[in-house]
Structures are given as C-alpha cells and as structure tokens.
Design a protein around this motif. Sequence first.
Motif, short mmCIF file in Angstrom:
data_model
loop_
_atom_site.label_atom_id
_atom_site.label_comp_id
_atom_site.label_asym_id
_atom_site.label_seq_id
_atom_site.Cartn_x
_atom_site.Cartn_y
_atom_site.Cartn_z
N LEU A 304 0.83 -1.21 0.00
CA LEU A 304 0.00 0.00 0.00
C LEU A 304 0.86 1.26 0.00
O LEU A 304 0.61 2.19 -0.79
CB LEU A 304 -0.92 -0.01 1.22
CG LEU A 304 -1.82 1.22 1.41
CD1 LEU A 304 -2.78 1.36 0.25
CD2 LEU A 304 -2.57 1.14 2.73
N ILE A 305 1.86 1.28 0.87
CA ILE A 305 2.72 2.46 0.96
C ILE A 305 3.47 2.67 -0.36
O ILE A 305 3.58 3.80 -0.87
CB ILE A 305 3.71 2.32 2.14
CG1 ILE A 305 2.93 2.31 3.46
CG2 ILE A 305 4.73 3.45 2.14
CD1 ILE A 305 3.77 1.93 4.66
N TRP A 306 3.99 1.58 -0.93
CA TRP A 306 4.70 1.69 -2.21
C TRP A 306 3.76 2.13 -3.33
O TRP A 306 4.11 2.98 -4.15
CB TRP A 306 5.32 0.34 -2.57
CG TRP A 306 5.84 0.31 -3.99
CD1 TRP A 306 7.02 0.80 -4.43
CD2 TRP A 306 5.15 -0.20 -5.13
NE1 TRP A 306 7.14 0.62 -5.79
CE2 TRP A 306 6.00 0.01 -6.25
CE3 TRP A 306 3.91 -0.82 -5.32
CZ2 TRP A 306 5.63 -0.38 -7.54
CZ3 TRP A 306 3.56 -1.21 -6.60
CH2 TRP A 306 4.40 -0.98 -7.69
N TYR A 310 4.11 5.21 -5.77
CA TYR A 310 4.31 4.93 -7.19
C TYR A 310 3.30 5.70 -8.04
O TYR A 310 3.66 6.30 -9.07
CB TYR A 310 4.17 3.43 -7.45
CG TYR A 310 4.31 3.05 -8.90
CD1 TYR A 310 5.57 2.96 -9.50
CD2 TYR A 310 3.18 2.78 -9.67
CE1 TYR A 310 5.69 2.62 -10.84
CE2 TYR A 310 3.29 2.44 -11.00
CZ TYR A 310 4.54 2.36 -11.59
OH TYR A 310 4.66 2.02 -12.91
N VAL A 311 2.03 5.69 -7.60
CA VAL A 311 1.00 6.42 -8.35
C VAL A 311 1.28 7.91 -8.33
O VAL A 311 1.14 8.61 -9.35
CB VAL A 311 -0.40 6.11 -7.76
CG1 VAL A 311 -1.46 7.03 -8.37
CG2 VAL A 311 -0.77 4.66 -7.98
N LEU A 326 -5.57 4.96 -7.16
CA LEU A 326 -5.50 4.85 -5.70
C LEU A 326 -6.73 4.17 -5.12
O LEU A 326 -6.64 3.32 -4.23
CB LEU A 326 -5.30 6.23 -5.07
CG LEU A 326 -3.92 6.88 -5.27
CD1 LEU A 326 -3.91 8.28 -4.68
CD2 LEU A 326 -2.84 6.03 -4.61
N VAL A 327 -7.90 4.54 -5.63
CA VAL A 327 -9.14 3.91 -5.16
C VAL A 327 -9.13 2.42 -5.48
O VAL A 327 -9.51 1.58 -4.64
CB VAL A 327 -10.37 4.59 -5.81
CG1 VAL A 327 -11.65 3.79 -5.52
CG2 VAL A 327 -10.52 6.01 -5.30
N PHE A 328 -8.68 2.09 -6.69
CA PHE A 328 -8.61 0.68 -7.10
C PHE A 328 -7.67 -0.10 -6.17
O PHE A 328 -7.98 -1.21 -5.74
CB PHE A 328 -8.12 0.60 -8.55
CG PHE A 328 -7.91 -0.81 -9.03
CD1 PHE A 328 -9.00 -1.62 -9.35
CD2 PHE A 328 -6.62 -1.33 -9.17
CE1 PHE A 328 -8.81 -2.92 -9.79
CE2 PHE A 328 -6.42 -2.62 -9.61
CZ PHE A 328 -7.53 -3.43 -9.92
N ILE A 329 -6.52 0.49 -5.86
CA ILE A 329 -5.55 -0.17 -4.98
C ILE A 329 -6.14 -0.39 -3.59
O ILE A 329 -6.02 -1.47 -3.00
CB ILE A 329 -4.26 0.66 -4.90
CG1 ILE A 329 -3.53 0.63 -6.24
CG2 ILE A 329 -3.34 0.15 -3.79
CD1 ILE A 329 -2.40 1.65 -6.34
N PHE A 330 -6.82 0.64 -3.05
CA PHE A 330 -7.44 0.53 -1.73
C PHE A 330 -8.49 -0.58 -1.71
O PHE A 330 -8.56 -1.36 -0.75
CB PHE A 330 -8.08 1.86 -1.33
CG PHE A 330 -7.15 2.82 -0.67
CD1 PHE A 330 -6.58 2.53 0.56
CD2 PHE A 330 -6.81 4.02 -1.28
CE1 PHE A 330 -5.71 3.41 1.18
CE2 PHE A 330 -5.95 4.90 -0.69
CZ PHE A 330 -5.39 4.60 0.55
N SER A 519 10.28 15.52 -7.66
CA SER A 519 10.26 14.13 -7.19
C SER A 519 9.08 13.92 -6.25
O SER A 519 9.22 14.12 -5.03
CB SER A 519 11.57 13.77 -6.49
OG SER A 519 11.53 12.44 -6.03
N PRO A 520 7.93 13.54 -6.80
CA PRO A 520 6.78 13.29 -5.93
C PRO A 520 7.05 12.19 -4.90
O PRO A 520 6.53 12.23 -3.78
CB PRO A 520 5.69 12.87 -6.92
CG PRO A 520 6.11 13.47 -8.22
CD PRO A 520 7.60 13.42 -8.21
N TRP A 521 7.87 11.21 -5.27
CA TRP A 521 8.17 10.12 -4.32
C TRP A 521 8.89 10.65 -3.07
O TRP A 521 8.53 10.28 -1.95
CB TRP A 521 9.03 9.07 -5.01
CG TRP A 521 9.51 8.00 -4.06
CD1 TRP A 521 10.69 8.01 -3.36
CD2 TRP A 521 8.83 6.82 -3.66
NE1 TRP A 521 10.79 6.90 -2.57
CE2 TRP A 521 9.64 6.14 -2.72
CE3 TRP A 521 7.61 6.24 -4.01
CZ2 TRP A 521 9.30 4.93 -2.14
CZ3 TRP A 521 7.25 5.03 -3.43
CH2 TRP A 521 8.07 4.39 -2.51
N VAL A 522 9.86 11.50 -3.27
CA VAL A 522 10.61 12.05 -2.14
C VAL A 522 9.69 12.89 -1.26
O VAL A 522 9.77 12.83 -0.02
CB VAL A 522 11.81 12.88 -2.63
CG1 VAL A 522 12.48 13.61 -1.46
CG2 VAL A 522 12.81 11.99 -3.33
#
Length: 620
Positions: A304-306, A310-311, A326-330, A519-522
């Motif tokens: 979930l965190i990854w 990633y998204v 994100l909704v699909f992943i949840f 960098s959205p990930w950072v």
Amino acid sequence: MEGSGGGCGERECKNHSHGPLGLHGHSWSKMYEEKDLPEEQDVLPFVGGYSNFDIVKATQYGLLDRCQELVEAGYDVRQPDKENVTLLHWAAINNRLDLVKFFISKGAVVDQLGGDLNSTPLHWAVRQGHLSMVILLLKCGADPTLIDGEGYSSLHLAVLFQHMPVIAYLISKGQSVDSADRNGQTPLMLSAHKVIGMEPTRFLLKFNPSIKVVDDIEKNTALHWAVIAGNISAVDVLLEAGSSLDIKNIKGDRPLDLAHQTKNRLLTHLLSEEEKIRARKTSRFLRILEKNEFLLLLVSSLTLIWAIGYVADLNSDSWLLKGSLLVFIFVILSLFARQFVGFNKLKYFPVAFMLGSVFWISWTCFIRFLPDFSGTVSQLPFFLGMVGLFYYFYKTVRTDPGFIKTTEEENKKNIIDLGESGCLDFRTFCTSCLVKKPLRSMHCHTCNSCVARYDQHCIWIGRCIGVGNHSYFVLFLFFLTMVNIWAIYGTILYWSEHCTTTYREDGAWISFTQIVSCSPWVLYIFTLIFFHTSWATLLLILQLYQISFLGLTSHERITLWSKRSKHPVSLRKTPYNHGCLQNLADFFTCRCFGMFKPNIIDWTKQYTLTFHTVKDVHPV
C-alpha cells in the motif's frame, strides 16, 4: 454492615443497604420484602432505649447486649419465629458477625432451613452479597452445596445476584464451578440464561467450567441457554471461549437452530459467521494463512505504501487517473485483508504501517540521500540509527513487559486470603486475571493480562509497555527519532542538490509545485518521515519527562492529572519520585561508574509501599 445499627429507624434502613432487613422472598426476581412498622412507631423504640426490643428486632439491629440478655433469660436461639425464620437468618442477612458467633456458640444450627424459600442463613448472606458473613458461616461449618426452595445452591445464588467476590470465594473454597442446581443447570448456564450481559458469564469462564455439559431436562448447553434468552453478550463470550455449535438439545436443535426459531437476526448472523470461521479452519491452506496473518498484514502495508508513492510519482498529469488508481488499490487491498487477515489481527495495522514506512524511508535514504553525504561521519548516524531502531524494536516486542503470572492454586489462595482479610475488591483484585494486583499494575484489555508497572499499550509496537520492556521502548523511540531527523536533513539536502526552485522570484507556492514535480516520491516519503517524527519525538519527550522529573508512568501521570480537578495533587510529590538523576538510574538500572546505586524492585510482587527498606531494595 458490621456492629450496631442502632442509629437508624426502620424507615431509614429500608432506603439503605446497611440497615436491618426482613426477608419474605417468593421468587428470585423479588427476593426481599422488608418488615414494615406503622409510621408512628418508627422512632418510639429509640425514645425509651432498646430495652423493649424483642430478640428478633435486636438481632436485626445488631444489639449484642440485648440479645445476650434475652438468651440468658432463657430464649432458645434455635427457635424460629412465626415466619419459620431463625435468629441466625436475621443476623446473616443483616451482616451481624458478632451475633452469628454468639448464636452459634449457644447452639444455633448453622444450616437451619427457614423462610418461604426454605433457605439457610448462608443462602440469605449470599443473596445480599455479604462476603464477610459468607466467610464466617463457612468457617462455622455451613454447607454451600445445599439447595434452597427454588433449587439453587449458594454459588447459583451468587451468580444470579452478580456478586463476583462471593463467586470467587466459594469456588476457591472448593465448590465446583460445574455444580448443578435442581434442574441440572450449572452456574454458567444460569448466568447465560438469567443474567443479561457479559458478566458474570465471562467471570465464570476464568475458572475453566465445562462449556460442553448439558442440563438434565432440556439437554441445553450454556450457549443454548444464552441464545434462548437473547443474551448477545453472553453468546459472544461463549463463542470466544470455544463453545460447540454442533451439540443438539433434547429436541435436536443446535444453537443456530434456536436462533432461527427466536427470529433474532443479530444472533443468527453472529452464529452463522462463527460457523463459517470454524469451517475455514479445517482447510490446511487457510490454517497456514492464519498462522501468518501478521506477515500478510505487513506485506499489505508495504504494498500500500509503495503503491501510493508509485501512483504519485507517475509522469501523468491527470489527477483523475491517479485518484482512480489509488481507489482501485485501496479496494483490492481491503478485499485481500478482509479475506485473509482476521479481525483480531487488524489491531496490528499501525505496527505494520510503521514497519512498512520505516522500510521505504530507509530504502529511499539509502538509494537517494546517502550519495549526497560526502563523508562517512555524516552517514554514520543513519546506520547506527537503523541498527538501534530494529534491535530495540525487537527487544521491546519480544521481552515480557511484566505480565503477572500465577498458577490456578495461587489464584485461589490469593482469593481466599484477600476475602478473609476484607480486601477482595477491584482495587486489589483483578476479576479478569484472578490475581492479586501489585502496586502500579494495570489490566490491559487488549493483551487481556495484568502488567506490572504498566505504562501504556502502544499501538505502534502492538505490545504492552511495562516494567520488563519500558527501557527498551524509550531507546526504540530515541533511535526512531534519530533516523527520522537524519532523514529530514537528507530530504532537504536532496531537494537543494537535485531540484531547481525559484523561491525568491516566484514565492513559496511555486517553489512547492517545483519540488512536487521534481520528485513526488521524495515528497511522499518526507510526509511519512514528518508524521513518524512528530509522534515519536513527542512520545520520547513525554517519556523522558515522566521518568526523570516525575518518576511516574504514562498511566499514573494521566490518572493523577485527571484527579487534579477534584483534589489538588502534585505530580512531583509521589513515593516514586527520588530525584531526576536517581530516577534515571533506577529506570535504566545504571550505576554510572559507581556514582549511583539503583533501586531494583520486583514490581510483579510489590504489594505495599514499603519498598524503600533494605529487604526490598537491592543494589545491582
């Protein structure tokens, strides 16, 4: 109430549990009807003293001298009154200990049957919950297994009237927890059937009664009776204890069949779901999954965190696309957790989330931040912090926090000792663990155990914090804070090295959007770092303040603070505060090269405040 009750009249005593009682019970639901006197007579006896009291009234009011006078004058203590009630019954129901001793010394029959319910004095004392009287009568030879007119033994009556100390004492003195009444019902069946609620059913289960035994007439188990009564709380407790869903009564009905017949939808759902859960446990594959539920929860958290990061890091500028992903992943992860992770394991989600966050934070630090640190010295805090973090997390989780452990025989001995010393109450006795509570201990409902020098149940550890692992917990917080602070510095350094911002020309908002696009990930990892830094730092500061300046645990500080509104309480003036440096030495059991002499106290067995004596304080 023990001793004389001479200060209150009959009318006043009818409104207070400690006054004299008269008993003419006709059913278990309406047990007592007190003797009424005409209103004009309420105070007349007190005007002329007690010399005009007959022996029954003198017994009800606990007038030992008047009773001795009448007995010496020739009154037979075994003689019942017109209601077939003896003096011993009246003394028992009004908790007149001295009179009971006196009457028995004069030949009163301790198990004399009397009253409309054909009860013994012990039955009367049990109904009222007079533990001290119950103890005295048992010492004088009263038989707790005798059945009264309604078919109940003393233990059954204690269950009906929910007198927990009496229940505990009777069982500890040897009365079987599975003893049957006239209909073959055990106390557990009676509690499930007659007493709506969780207690005393849950309390009785602490004494390991049989949950498979059936009564003599209907052949129902305790679960059958709970379903018949619609006692949802008792059903829940019995299912948790492992009550069988397959036993059939004399009509061939299982508990689920009875739930359908009573048309109780909640009970039907509860039993049906339990049946499905137990059916799943027959599958070898599902049993393996059940043993590894926390691992599945941890993998889910990592994923979930990854996935969120990633998204967020996708090159697409479509927020609708990212939101949909994100909704699909949840949804997928929620369905996975619901299918393969039990409800009781979901309480460990904060632990899994914290570990998952630490993993991705450390991965980001190692891959992206460490290359920006030129020297080994600047990288050292990260590696030391990670080693200390995982080591002290492991020590905190795996170390016994100080669970109070006793054997069944020790529990019964403690119950008897506490009862006979007049201390069998919730302040000194835990009704969940059946143990005598040491000083500073607390029952944790999450762990379902009493913990010595209880501090808290930490959701980020998934474990109680007590005397055994408290120091490890503080060091875990220290290293977690160290890693997070280094990660914050690493994030700022990464942005300054790799992201171009125009703060002076365009302002803060434009600079923020430039960092996001860089960098959205950072930025996402920085959010996690900031969150964990906030609670860890705050908790560490509170812990160090409590330990060094107050000598208290979190539970003690909160409890004392809540009392300050009613009573002025100084948090620093407690028996546990020995000064800042000594408090730290005691907590970490540190001698500091001989500068301090820490006090080592076994808080699992400390019941009094005499722990400053040489006997209780031992230097390392």
